[in-house]
Scaffold this motif. Structure first.
Motif, PDB file in Angstrom:
ATOM      1  N   GLY A 143       0.813  -1.214   0.000  1.00 25.29           N
ATOM      2  CA  GLY A 143       0.000   0.000   0.000  1.00 25.29           C
ATOM      3  C   GLY A 143       0.844   1.260   0.000  1.00 25.29           C
ATOM      4  O   GLY A 143       0.596   2.198  -0.768  1.00 25.29           O
ATOM      5  N   LEU A 144       1.888   1.297   0.849  1.00 28.76           N
ATOM      6  CA  LEU A 144       2.758   2.475   0.915  1.00 28.76           C
ATOM      7  C   LEU A 144       3.484   2.718  -0.411  1.00 28.76           C
ATOM      8  O   LEU A 144       3.737   3.864  -0.786  1.00 28.76           O
ATOM      9  N   SER A 145       3.822   1.648  -1.125  1.00 28.56           N
ATOM     10  CA  SER A 145       4.540   1.790  -2.389  1.00 28.56           C
ATOM     11  C   SER A 145       3.623   2.233  -3.523  1.00 28.56           C
ATOM     12  O   SER A 145       4.080   2.893  -4.466  1.00 28.56           O
ATOM     13  N   LEU A 146       2.341   1.867  -3.449  1.00 26.89           N
ATOM     14  CA  LEU A 146       1.416   2.199  -4.533  1.00 26.89           C
ATOM     15  C   LEU A 146       0.811   3.594  -4.398  1.00 26.89           C
ATOM     16  O   LEU A 146       0.490   4.228  -5.414  1.00 26.89           O
ATOM     17  N   VAL A 147       0.649   4.071  -3.170  1.00 26.90           N
ATOM     18  CA  VAL A 147       0.027   5.395  -2.987  1.00 26.90           C
ATOM     19  C   VAL A 147       0.775   6.495  -3.752  1.00 26.90           C
ATOM     20  O   VAL A 147       0.141   7.337  -4.408  1.00 26.90           O
ATOM     21  N   PRO A 148       2.125   6.543  -3.722  1.00 26.63           N
ATOM     22  CA  PRO A 148       2.813   7.581  -4.513  1.00 26.63           C
ATOM     23  C   PRO A 148       2.533   7.494  -6.014  1.00 26.63           C
ATOM     24  O   PRO A 148       2.548   8.515  -6.701  1.00 26.63           O
ATOM     25  N   VAL A 149       2.267   6.285  -6.517  1.00 30.24           N
ATOM     26  CA  VAL A 149       1.906   6.139  -7.940  1.00 30.24           C
ATOM     27  C   VAL A 149       0.608   6.886  -8.225  1.00 30.24           C
ATOM     28  O   VAL A 149       0.500   7.636  -9.206  1.00 30.24           O
ATOM     29  N   ALA A 150      -0.379   6.698  -7.342  1.00 33.63           N
ATOM     30  CA  ALA A 150      -1.650   7.400  -7.511  1.00 33.63           C
ATOM     31  C   ALA A 150      -1.473   8.906  -7.365  1.00 33.63           C
ATOM     32  O   ALA A 150      -2.133   9.685  -8.066  1.00 33.63           O
ATOM     33  N   VAL A 151      -0.594   9.316  -6.469  1.00 36.42           N
ATOM     34  CA  VAL A 151      -0.343  10.752  -6.285  1.00 36.42           C
ATOM     35  C   VAL A 151       0.243  11.358  -7.562  1.00 36.42           C
ATOM     36  O   VAL A 151      -0.164  12.450  -7.994  1.00 36.42           O
ATOM     37  N   ASP A 152       1.181  10.643  -8.189  1.00 34.45           N
ATOM     38  CA  ASP A 152       1.749  11.135  -9.451  1.00 34.45           C
ATOM     39  C   ASP A 152       0.687  11.220 -10.538  1.00 34.45           C
ATOM     40  O   ASP A 152       0.662  12.161 -11.329  1.00 34.45           O
ATOM     41  N   TRP A 153      -0.186  10.228 -10.593  1.00 30.45           N
ATOM     42  CA  TRP A 153      -1.297  10.299 -11.553  1.00 30.45           C
ATOM     43  C   TRP A 153      -2.162  11.530 -11.281  1.00 30.45           C
ATOM     44  O   TRP A 153      -2.515  12.263 -12.195  1.00 30.45           O
ATOM     45  N   ALA A 154      -2.516  11.716 -10.018  1.00 27.60           N
ATOM     46  CA  ALA A 154      -3.389  12.835  -9.654  1.00 27.60           C
ATOM     47  C   ALA A 154      -2.765  14.178 -10.017  1.00 27.60           C
ATOM     48  O   ALA A 154      -3.466  15.125 -10.387  1.00 27.60           O
ATOM     49  N   ALA A 155      -1.435  14.254  -9.920  1.00 25.36           N
ATOM     50  CA  ALA A 155      -0.743  15.510 -10.229  1.00 25.36           C
ATOM     51  C   ALA A 155      -0.558  15.732 -11.728  1.00 25.36           C
ATOM     52  O   ALA A 155      -0.117  16.798 -12.147  1.00 25.36           O
ATOM     53  N   GLY A 156      -0.898  14.719 -12.530  1.00 22.95           N
ATOM     54  CA  GLY A 156      -0.793  14.867 -13.981  1.00 22.95           C
ATOM     55  C   GLY A 156       0.300  14.059 -14.620  1.00 22.95           C
ATOM     56  O   GLY A 156       0.487  14.086 -15.837  1.00 22.95           O
ATOM     57  N   GLY A 157       1.075  13.310 -13.816  1.00 22.02           N
ATOM     58  CA  GLY A 157       2.157  12.495 -14.366  1.00 22.02           C
ATOM     59  C   GLY A 157       3.448  13.275 -14.480  1.00 22.02           C
ATOM     60  O   GLY A 157       3.463  14.505 -14.440  1.00 22.02           O
TER      61      GLY A 157
END
Length: 450
Positions: A143-157
């Protein structure tokens, strides 16, 4: 943990199944096509070769997903697993590709898959290395490793010109997140279960209205494309086989953790025999994918978040996801349409999905034996896992094989938890007459394959 709306062997109605399968496809598609795109771009492959890699990856992911969910003899865990190309192999693939081209990557992948195939027969023994506190650490690190992936998506990549963190990107992501939360909390039945795909659809419609959808990939995509097995050829460089074999070992550790998380999400007791069938499918599927011209396959952790969030654990739903992925590989235009979904839309939904895995890990941590030894295992393992996750440059000056093994926060956390559980002394607590109900910590030698 949520009560399951549909259990592993349940068959929801067709329309419901289709919507739920589409959710899993949306969660996985970006990760599946990212690996061939990244490898192709770094190796500066021609556009037609990158397209061939992407199509093969989608087709291979679809077919292996169906096998993992439905099972063929001893192959396949028969749980809702989405298979896809793994970033664990990117480093090895790039280093091999620079010297030996795509043929070297695929040949090394085929030969290296033997490591996972052989390793699968030792999963009942490997399962003993994952008592509850170790499993809880691994699920939490996923979970901790995947959350930053979603954050990058949310910010636009992070792609050039993506305008990372722009207010409009964050606004869209928060809008989609709010919709998903509202539908999960207040929706009933299929509305709640389909919250992710509905939220993404509404977010996509808003982006269409704002002119934020780029259809250039659809215009360039072929309508239909047959697979081209051995299109790139194969070569078997010994150095490449060793690098891929090492990547397979790391992936086996990560896959074991993902299966543990999946067991928690689907309310399935993860026995050693189940792990054996699942890891065997990963290995056989990777060998099959290499003959199609695709990178190696592994079980996707992000789709565990979909199950945790929706309460839909039906393997038949995810098998239909496999059919959709295979069709996307045969009809590239379908995959191209899905790729037009703006990353902030996926980020809003992804943040919820991946945080659900983290929540499951925290809940599991809350149920472990609270003593000094367990506290050390959890603290050191999560600390080391986070260290390489948030500061990957930490390992930059160490030998490449160290980076291969410990470059992932999930594998680092898992390896540290397993080692500490084996090394730290575990003394049984002396039970007095008035303490009969106090749970006793398990000794490593007492662990059984469960």
């Amino acid at each position: 943990m949520n009560n399951l709306l549909y259990k592993v062997d349940d068959r929801p109605p067709l329309i419901t199944t289709t919507l739920l399968a589409a959710q899993h496809m949306l969660a996985a598609l970006g990760g599946i096509i990212a690996v061939p795109l990244v490898v192709g771009a770094i190796l500066k492959l021609p556009a037609d070769q990158i397209v061939a890699l992407v199509n093969a990856a989608l087709l291979g992911s679809g077919i292996v997903t169906i096998i993992q969910c439905k099972g063929i003899g001893p192959v396949g865990i028969r749980l809702p697993c989405v298979m896809g190309t793994s970033f664990a192999f990117v480093g090895a693939a790039i280093s091999i590709g620079f010297e030996h081209g795509v043929a070297g990557i695929l040949g090394s992948s085929l030969a290296g898959s033997v490591v996972m195939i052989v390793g699968s027969f030792f999963m009942p023994q490997i399962r003993k290395l994952f008592p509850h506190q170790v499993t809880a650490v691994v699920v939490t690190m996923i979970g901790l490793s995947l959350v930053p992936v979603a954050v990058d998506w949310a910010a636009g990549g992070k792609a050039p010109g993506a305008n990372y963190g722009a207010p409009e990107n964050l606004g869209i992501a928060l809008f989609v997140l709010a919709i998903v939360v509202a539908l999960v909390q207040f929706g009933k039945g299929i509305i709640s279960a389909s919250a992710i795909v509905i939220g993404i659809a509404i977010g996509y419609a808003v982006c269409l209205g704002l002119g934020l959808v780029d259809f250039s990939s659809v215009q360039k995509a072929a309508v239909f494309a047959l697979p081209q097995p051995l299109h790139f050829g194969m070569s078997f460089p010994p150095s490449g086989i060793f690098a891929m074999g090492l990547a397979y070992v790391v992936t086996m550790v990560e896959t074991t953790g993902t299966f543990m998380a999946l067991g928690a999400a689907t309310e399935t007791k993860m026995r050693g025999t189940l792990l054996k069938r699942g890891v065997l499918c990963d290995g056989v599927g990777s060998a099959f994918a290499s003959t199609l011209g695709a990178p190696p396959m592994s079980t996707f952790a992000q789709n565990v978040g979909v199950i945790s969030l929706t309460g839909v654990a039906s393997r038949h739903v995810v098998a239909l996801t496999g059919v959709m992925l295979a069709l996307a590989g045969l009809f590239p235009v379908l995959g191209a349409v899905v790729v037009t979904i703006p990353q902030p839309v996926l980020g809003g939904a992804g943040l919820m999905m991946f945080a659900m895995i983290l929540t499951a890990g925290v809940q599991m941590l809350g149920k472990v034996e609270h003593d000094k030894r367990t506290g050390l295992i959890i603290a050191v393992s999560i600390g080391c896992g986070l260290a390489v996750s948030v500061r990957p440059e930490l390992l930059a000056k160490l030998p490449p094989f160290v980076n291969e093994i410990f470059g992932s926060g999930i594998s680092t956390g898992a390896i540290m938890a397993v080692l500490l559980n084996l090394v730290l002394p575990n003394r049984p607590v002396e039970v007095h007459d008035d303490e009969e109900d106090v749970p006793q910590p398990l000794l490593v030698k007492d662990l059984e394959a469960i």
